[in-house]
Design a protein around this motif. Structure first.
Motif, PDB file in Angstrom:
ATOM      1  N   ALA A 204      -7.900  24.824 -16.442  1.00 36.82           N
ATOM      2  CA  ALA A 204      -8.190  23.468 -15.976  1.00 36.82           C
ATOM      3  C   ALA A 204      -9.690  23.200 -15.960  1.00 36.82           C
ATOM      4  N   GLY A 205     -10.466  24.177 -15.505  1.00 40.95           N
ATOM      5  CA  GLY A 205     -11.919  24.018 -15.464  1.00 40.95           C
ATOM      6  C   GLY A 205     -12.519  23.915 -16.850  1.00 40.95           C
ATOM      7  N   GLY A 206     -11.962  24.675 -17.798  1.00 49.17           N
ATOM      8  CA  GLY A 206     -12.462  24.621 -19.164  1.00 49.17           C
ATOM      9  C   GLY A 206     -12.242  23.267 -19.806  1.00 49.17           C
ATOM     10  N   GLU A 207     -11.057  22.706 -19.614  1.00 46.57           N
ATOM     11  CA  GLU A 207     -10.769  21.386 -20.174  1.00 46.57           C
ATOM     12  C   GLU A 207     -11.661  20.321 -19.530  1.00 46.57           C
ATOM     13  N   ALA A 208     -11.927  20.456 -18.236  1.00 42.37           N
ATOM     14  CA  ALA A 208     -12.805  19.508 -17.553  1.00 42.37           C
ATOM     15  C   ALA A 208     -14.235  19.611 -18.081  1.00 42.37           C
ATOM     16  N   ALA A 209     -14.663  20.824 -18.435  1.00 46.89           N
ATOM     17  CA  ALA A 209     -16.021  21.004 -18.960  1.00 46.89           C
ATOM     18  C   ALA A 209     -16.206  20.240 -20.264  1.00 46.89           C
ATOM     19  N   LEU A 210     -15.207  20.274 -21.134  1.00 49.60           N
ATOM     20  CA  LEU A 210     -15.305  19.517 -22.386  1.00 49.60           C
ATOM     21  C   LEU A 210     -15.344  18.019 -22.127  1.00 49.60           C
ATOM     22  N   ALA A 211     -14.585  17.593 -21.143  1.00 51.23           N
ATOM     23  CA  ALA A 211     -14.544  16.160 -20.834  1.00 51.23           C
ATOM     24  C   ALA A 211     -15.857  15.662 -20.246  1.00 51.23           C
ATOM     25  N   GLY A 212     -16.688  16.573 -19.780  1.00 52.68           N
ATOM     26  CA  GLY A 212     -17.925  16.171 -19.113  1.00 52.68           C
ATOM     27  C   GLY A 212     -19.139  16.111 -20.011  1.00 52.68           C
ATOM     28  N   GLU A 215     -18.945  13.381 -26.593  1.00 54.26           N
ATOM     29  CA  GLU A 215     -17.825  13.674 -27.484  1.00 54.26           C
ATOM     30  C   GLU A 215     -18.286  14.405 -28.744  1.00 54.26           C
ATOM     31  N   SER A 216     -19.481  14.068 -29.228  1.00 53.50           N
ATOM     32  CA  SER A 216     -19.978  14.733 -30.439  1.00 53.50           C
ATOM     33  C   SER A 216     -20.168  16.231 -30.219  1.00 53.50           C
ATOM     34  N   VAL A 217     -20.522  16.620 -28.984  1.00 55.75           N
ATOM     35  CA  VAL A 217     -20.662  18.036 -28.634  1.00 55.75           C
ATOM     36  C   VAL A 217     -19.294  18.654 -28.395  1.00 55.75           C
ATOM     37  N   ALA A 218     -18.457  17.984 -27.627  1.00 57.54           N
ATOM     38  CA  ALA A 218     -17.123  18.509 -27.325  1.00 57.54           C
ATOM     39  C   ALA A 218     -16.337  18.775 -28.598  1.00 57.54           C
ATOM     40  N   GLU A 219     -16.487  17.899 -29.591  1.00 56.39           N
ATOM     41  CA  GLU A 219     -15.730  18.023 -30.831  1.00 56.39           C
ATOM     42  C   GLU A 219     -16.080  19.305 -31.580  1.00 56.39           C
ATOM     43  N   LEU A 220     -17.313  19.789 -31.410  1.00 53.98           N
ATOM     44  CA  LEU A 220     -17.741  21.011 -32.084  1.00 53.98           C
ATOM     45  C   LEU A 220     -16.970  22.234 -31.591  1.00 53.98           C
ATOM     46  N   TYR A 221     -16.530  22.184 -30.362  1.00 55.46           N
ATOM     47  CA  TYR A 221     -15.915  23.351 -29.732  1.00 55.46           C
ATOM     48  C   TYR A 221     -14.421  23.200 -29.438  1.00 55.46           C
ATOM     49  N   ARG A 222     -13.895  21.964 -29.433  1.00 57.55           N
ATOM     50  CA  ARG A 222     -12.575  21.704 -28.844  1.00 57.55           C
ATOM     51  C   ARG A 222     -11.481  22.609 -29.413  1.00 57.55           C
ATOM     52  N   VAL A 223     -11.325  22.685 -30.698  1.00 58.37           N
ATOM     53  CA  VAL A 223     -10.196  23.427 -31.280  1.00 58.37           C
ATOM     54  C   VAL A 223     -10.255  24.915 -30.954  1.00 58.37           C
ATOM     55  N   PRO A 224     -11.363  25.610 -31.263  1.00 56.77           N
ATOM     56  CA  PRO A 224     -11.364  27.048 -30.947  1.00 56.77           C
ATOM     57  C   PRO A 224     -11.377  27.341 -29.450  1.00 56.77           C
ATOM     58  N   PHE A 225     -12.032  26.489 -28.662  1.00 53.42           N
ATOM     59  CA  PHE A 225     -12.105  26.758 -27.224  1.00 53.42           C
ATOM     60  C   PHE A 225     -10.754  26.571 -26.548  1.00 53.42           C
ATOM     61  N   LEU A 226     -10.055  25.478 -26.862  1.00 54.24           N
ATOM     62  CA  LEU A 226      -8.743  25.274 -26.246  1.00 54.24           C
ATOM     63  C   LEU A 226      -7.755  26.344 -26.710  1.00 54.24           C
ATOM     64  N   ARG A 227      -7.895  26.786 -27.960  1.00 54.51           N
ATOM     65  CA  ARG A 227      -7.065  27.901 -28.429  1.00 54.51           C
ATOM     66  C   ARG A 227      -7.386  29.163 -27.631  1.00 54.51           C
ATOM     67  N   PHE A 228      -8.669  29.390 -27.395  1.00 52.76           N
ATOM     68  CA  PHE A 228      -9.086  30.557 -26.601  1.00 52.76           C
ATOM     69  C   PHE A 228      -8.479  30.516 -25.198  1.00 52.76           C
ATOM     70  N   ARG A 289     -15.679  37.501 -33.745  1.00 47.49           N
ATOM     71  CA  ARG A 289     -15.839  36.234 -34.466  1.00 47.49           C
ATOM     72  C   ARG A 289     -14.554  35.402 -34.520  1.00 47.49           C
ATOM     73  N   PRO A 290     -13.368  36.006 -34.656  1.00 51.64           N
ATOM     74  CA  PRO A 290     -12.148  35.176 -34.699  1.00 51.64           C
ATOM     75  C   PRO A 290     -11.964  34.268 -33.486  1.00 51.64           C
ATOM     76  N   LEU A 291     -12.598  34.598 -32.358  1.00 49.49           N
ATOM     77  CA  LEU A 291     -12.464  33.761 -31.173  1.00 49.49           C
ATOM     78  C   LEU A 291     -13.123  32.397 -31.361  1.00 49.49           C
ATOM     79  N   THR A 292     -14.132  32.343 -32.211  1.00 50.14           N
ATOM     80  CA  THR A 292     -14.892  31.096 -32.366  1.00 50.14           C
ATOM     81  C   THR A 292     -14.643  30.395 -33.697  1.00 50.14           C
ATOM     82  N   ASP A 293     -13.928  31.028 -34.615  1.00 49.93           N
ATOM     83  CA  ASP A 293     -13.665  30.407 -35.937  1.00 49.93           C
ATOM     84  C   ASP A 293     -12.566  29.342 -35.837  1.00 49.93           C
TER      85      ASP A 293
END
Length: 293
Positions: A204-212, A215-228, A289-293
């Motif tokens: 929950a905290g991780g998803e809130a961090a992206l929302a804060g 969007e241009s920054v969040a988009e860089l990380y959203r897919v691998p981070f939410l998968r993580f 590296r697979p965690l961030t690809d």
């Protein structure tokens, strides 16, 4: 008893404070220590949590104590309360378990979140130790600091948490060396992934961090981070390591005649320790590296 080995210390008559005992690993630890024979002071922030834990006591030797490790006045009040309840027999053990976990790409970690992470998991732990060191010195007692496998290897998206764990490992090493001549044993317990309520809070905290963030920054990380986050929680759910395994390691650290510097709990925590020792940084980077690809 094995010939030549010193007997374990008897828990009877010894009092131990466990911080962060309201749920998860701290709760399991408090209950296990009481069953082993210790008198347990269970550090909680909410009175209702303390009452619930005391209600699960097997022998009536769990006493809830309200303490917020980020508040020095709260720590001092808890120390005074425990001193009055032990009737002149000083506290013998301290299990520094309280902590939080901030999970987010470092670019998305608000500075105030980082301060809270370090204040809770590092500064607060030292403040608690300082408050009880006079008692521990008189009783020639023990300190057990709880970190994690992330105190050996820093994973992507857990940078703030890993920074706190690395720092707590360093504090523990120094305390162990500084307090040895004072007959105070200091150990680390490093649990790996164990399914506890903390994982839902991390997600929950991780998803809130992206929302804060923008969007241009969040988009860089959203897919691998939410998968993580999903994989992290699934890995904890599938882990064969249980809160009881962690609690058993704490018991060993408190009762061993010669406590070890570190107790790693779970295959992943032991693997992290090996990887940190044997792999060069470029190889470890490729492994993660697979965690961030």
């Amino acid at each position: 008893m094995v010939a030549g080995r010193k007997p374990s210390l008897a828990p009877a008559g010894r009092a131990v404070l466990v911080t962060g005992a309201s749920s998860g690993l701290g709760e399991a630890c408090a209950l296990r220590l009481e069953r082993t024979g210790f008198r347990v002071f269970a550090g909680v922030r909410k009175e209702a949590d303390g009452e619930a834990l005391a209600g699960r006591s097997a022998h009536g030797r769990i006493t809830p104590v309200r303490v917020d490790v980020t508040d020095r006045a709260s720590i001092a009040s808890a120390a005074q309360e425990i001193a009055s309840l032990t009737a002149g027999r000083p506290l013998w053990g301290l299990v520094n378990n309280a902590g939080i976990c901030v999970s987010a790409p470092l670019e998305c970690v608000d500075p105030e979140q980082l301060r809270q992470q370090l204040d809770t998991n590092v500064v607060g732990q030292l403040a608690v130790a300082q408050a009880f060191l006079p008692d521990l010195r008189r009783s020639r007692g023990r300190i057990v600091n709880v970190t994690s496998g992330l105190g050996s290897v820093a994973l992507p998206y857990l940078g703030a948490y890993a920074a706190a764990q690395f720092a707590k490992e360093a504090l523990t090493d120094v305390l162990r060396r500084e307090l040895r001549s004072q007959r105070i044993g200091v150990s680390v317990v490093q649990p790996g992934a164990i399914m506890t309520p903390i994982w839902s809070k991390v997600s929950a905290g991780g998803e809130a961090a992206l929302a804060g963030v923008e969007e241009s920054v969040a988009e860089l990380y959203r897919v691998p981070f939410l998968r993580f986050l999903r994989q992290n929680e699934a890995g904890a759910a599938a882990s064969g390591t249980r809160p009881g395994d962690f609690a058993a390691a704490v018991v060993k650290a408190l009762t061993a005649a010669r406590p070890r510097a570190r107790y790693r709990v779970g295959d992943d925590a032991r693997r992290a320790g090996v990887l940190a020792r044997v792999l060069p940084d470029p190889v470890l980077d490729r492994y993660l590296r697979p965690l961030t690809d």
